[in-house]
Design an enzyme around this catalytic site. Sequence first.
Site, PDB file in Angstrom:
ATOM      1  N   ARG A 156       0.881  -1.179   0.000  1.00  0.00           N
ATOM      2  CA  ARG A 156       0.000   0.000   0.000  1.00  0.00           C
ATOM      3  C   ARG A 156       0.907   1.214   0.000  1.00  0.00           C
ATOM      4  O   ARG A 156       1.691   1.409   0.939  1.00  0.00           O
ATOM      5  CB  ARG A 156      -0.920  -0.003   1.224  1.00  0.00           C
ATOM      6  CG  ARG A 156      -1.659   1.313   1.396  1.00  0.00           C
ATOM      7  CD  ARG A 156      -2.780   1.259   2.398  1.00  0.00           C
ATOM      8  NE  ARG A 156      -3.929   0.580   1.840  1.00  0.00           N
ATOM      9  CZ  ARG A 156      -5.165   0.651   2.348  1.00  0.00           C
ATOM     10  NH1 ARG A 156      -5.393   1.360   3.440  1.00  0.00           N
ATOM     11  NH2 ARG A 156      -6.165  -0.003   1.786  1.00  0.00           N
ATOM     12  N   HIS A 206      -7.371   0.747  -6.561  1.00  0.00           N
ATOM     13  CA  HIS A 206      -7.608  -0.098  -5.375  1.00  0.00           C
ATOM     14  C   HIS A 206      -8.265  -1.410  -5.836  1.00  0.00           C
ATOM     15  O   HIS A 206      -9.428  -1.666  -5.540  1.00  0.00           O
ATOM     16  CB  HIS A 206      -8.500   0.650  -4.379  1.00  0.00           C
ATOM     17  CG  HIS A 206      -8.482   0.093  -2.994  1.00  0.00           C
ATOM     18  ND1 HIS A 206      -7.686  -0.973  -2.604  1.00  0.00           N
ATOM     19  CD2 HIS A 206      -9.180   0.439  -1.878  1.00  0.00           C
ATOM     20  CE1 HIS A 206      -7.894  -1.234  -1.333  1.00  0.00           C
ATOM     21  NE2 HIS A 206      -8.790  -0.402  -0.868  1.00  0.00           N
ATOM     22  N   GLN A 232     -10.151  -3.956  -3.407  1.00  0.00           N
ATOM     23  CA  GLN A 232     -11.488  -3.542  -2.965  1.00  0.00           C
ATOM     24  C   GLN A 232     -12.543  -3.944  -3.993  1.00  0.00           C
ATOM     25  O   GLN A 232     -13.652  -4.353  -3.647  1.00  0.00           O
ATOM     26  CB  GLN A 232     -11.520  -2.031  -2.745  1.00  0.00           C
ATOM     27  CG  GLN A 232     -12.850  -1.531  -2.213  1.00  0.00           C
ATOM     28  CD  GLN A 232     -13.147  -2.024  -0.814  1.00  0.00           C
ATOM     29  OE1 GLN A 232     -12.329  -1.904   0.076  1.00  0.00           O
ATOM     30  NE2 GLN A 232     -14.331  -2.605  -0.613  1.00  0.00           N
ATOM     31  N   ASP A 283     -17.059   7.201  -2.135  1.00  0.00           N
ATOM     32  CA  ASP A 283     -15.803   7.076  -1.389  1.00  0.00           C
ATOM     33  C   ASP A 283     -15.555   8.427  -0.716  1.00  0.00           C
ATOM     34  O   ASP A 283     -16.227   9.422  -1.046  1.00  0.00           O
ATOM     35  CB  ASP A 283     -14.670   6.720  -2.379  1.00  0.00           C
ATOM     36  CG  ASP A 283     -13.329   6.451  -1.703  1.00  0.00           C
ATOM     37  OD1 ASP A 283     -13.290   6.235  -0.476  1.00  0.00           O
ATOM     38  OD2 ASP A 283     -12.303   6.468  -2.425  1.00  0.00           O
ATOM     39  N   CYS A 318     -16.241   1.648   0.214  1.00  0.00           N
ATOM     40  CA  CYS A 318     -15.098   0.815   0.605  1.00  0.00           C
ATOM     41  C   CYS A 318     -14.771   0.951   2.088  1.00  0.00           C
ATOM     42  O   CYS A 318     -14.147   0.064   2.662  1.00  0.00           O
ATOM     43  CB  CYS A 318     -13.882   1.154  -0.250  1.00  0.00           C
ATOM     44  SG  CYS A 318     -13.307   2.858  -0.080  1.00  0.00           S
ATOM     45  N   ARG A 342     -13.600  -8.639   1.747  1.00  0.00           N
ATOM     46  CA  ARG A 342     -12.171  -8.415   1.523  1.00  0.00           C
ATOM     47  C   ARG A 342     -11.393  -9.684   1.888  1.00  0.00           C
ATOM     48  O   ARG A 342     -10.457 -10.087   1.204  1.00  0.00           O
ATOM     49  CB  ARG A 342     -11.660  -7.237   2.362  1.00  0.00           C
ATOM     50  CG  ARG A 342     -12.218  -5.867   2.000  1.00  0.00           C
ATOM     51  CD  ARG A 342     -11.764  -5.398   0.634  1.00  0.00           C
ATOM     52  NE  ARG A 342     -10.320  -5.342   0.504  1.00  0.00           N
ATOM     53  CZ  ARG A 342      -9.540  -4.335   0.911  1.00  0.00           C
ATOM     54  NH1 ARG A 342     -10.090  -3.257   1.427  1.00  0.00           N
ATOM     55  NH2 ARG A 342      -8.227  -4.367   0.752  1.00  0.00           N
TER      56      ARG A 342
HETATM   57  N1  NVA Z   1      -9.859   6.805  -1.619  1.00  0.00           N
HETATM   58  C1  NVA Z   1      -9.540   6.314  -0.303  1.00  0.00           C
HETATM   59  C2  NVA Z   1      -9.764   4.834  -0.193  1.00  0.00           C
HETATM   60  C3  NVA Z   1      -9.452   4.255   1.172  1.00  0.00           C
HETATM   61  C4  NVA Z   1      -9.651   2.774   1.238  1.00  0.00           C
HETATM   62  C5  NVA Z   1      -8.085   6.668   0.010  1.00  0.00           C
HETATM   63  O1  NVA Z   1      -7.238   6.549  -0.876  1.00  0.00           O
HETATM   64  O2  NVA Z   1      -7.815   7.077   1.146  1.00  0.00           O
HETATM   65  N1   CP Z   2     -11.298  -0.163   2.282  1.00  0.00           N
HETATM   66  C1   CP Z   2     -10.040  -0.217   2.738  1.00  0.00           C
HETATM   67  O1   CP Z   2      -9.078  -0.447   2.001  1.00  0.00           O
HETATM   68  O2   CP Z   2      -9.934  -0.040   4.092  1.00  0.00           O
HETATM   69  P1   CP Z   2      -8.592   0.153   4.930  1.00  0.00           P
HETATM   70  O3   CP Z   2      -8.002   1.478   4.564  1.00  0.00           O
HETATM   71  O4   CP Z   2      -9.051   0.092   6.374  1.00  0.00           O
HETATM   72  O5   CP Z   2      -7.638  -0.978   4.613  1.00  0.00           O
END
Ligand code: NVA
Ligand code: CP
Length: 303
Positions: free
Chosen positions: A104, A131, A134, A219, A259, A287
Amino acid sequence: MSTRHFLTLTDLSSDELHQLMARAIELKQWQREGRIHEPLKNRVLAMVFEKSSTRTRVSFETGMAQLGGHALFLSPRDTQFGRGEPIEDSARVLSRMVDAIMIRTFEHEKIELFAAYSRVPVINALTDQYHPCQLLADMQTWFEQRGDIKGATVTFIGDGNNMCHSYINAALQFDFRLHVATPAAYKPDPAIIAAAGERISLFEHPLEAAKGADLIVTDVWASMGQEEEQAKREKEFAEFQVNSTLMQAANRDALFMHCLPAHRGEEVTADVIDGPQSVVWDEAENRLHAQKALLEFLMVETG
Ligand code: NVA
Ligand code: CP
């Protein structure tokens, strides 16, 4: 066969993704029955997190344990990742020790570079651009609730960044229509839209985008790394809230997904996310099951 990675949904074929959905549903059933299934005994997944996570960390770590393997949590704070060791070097070293690597991070180019130097599968657990994990969970949730998504209409409301881009890829791979409503300055990447062809329609008005939708998705307005833009974005996205008026513009039996984490009162109202059309808790649970199917696919079937 060369190492398979999962950096976007387009790294797997449409057939492979459909097989993964069926397997995820089966693994979920086995889990419910208490059936032990340990194809990854003695295998190790390294999990590199340069951003926070609840669902992704817990689902990958639990998934590896349930499949008989082990997961290592690596944060930049206490590894050399945070001290500037070249990505190519980190990839070469880690991939000589572990069996798969989940990352990540911020720039998508970083994970592409890492994958180019890795001997083992690399999984994108969120970048600024995509992502895909997800989407495996979201698609599994749809398949469980409604069957095949081919031909359905999905509406994404909000920022045209990582989740939106992965929905665009999903529209191509799972063959559904996608309506995207974003403020003018937050449209998705035109190159990603172009690859998905005529399935994608962009809208300026969320209510127009919601018409005929079988699934409404949103989101957060400010993603991780954009915290200082929160106040500015609250103003710019104010018209892009998923609320009961918007849900009423969609089809009567439309589902709602997010998500998570969610900000009630911003991108979604509490009555929608906590209401009868919301499937966010199944979506979050999936997930685990969808990623177990992915880990098995990458490490056993194609590994
Ligand atoms: N768009 C959000 C998704 C988190 C799972 C982010 O990148 O923070
Ligand atoms: N939806 C998602 O990726 O959640 P987290 O940021 O908690 O991993």
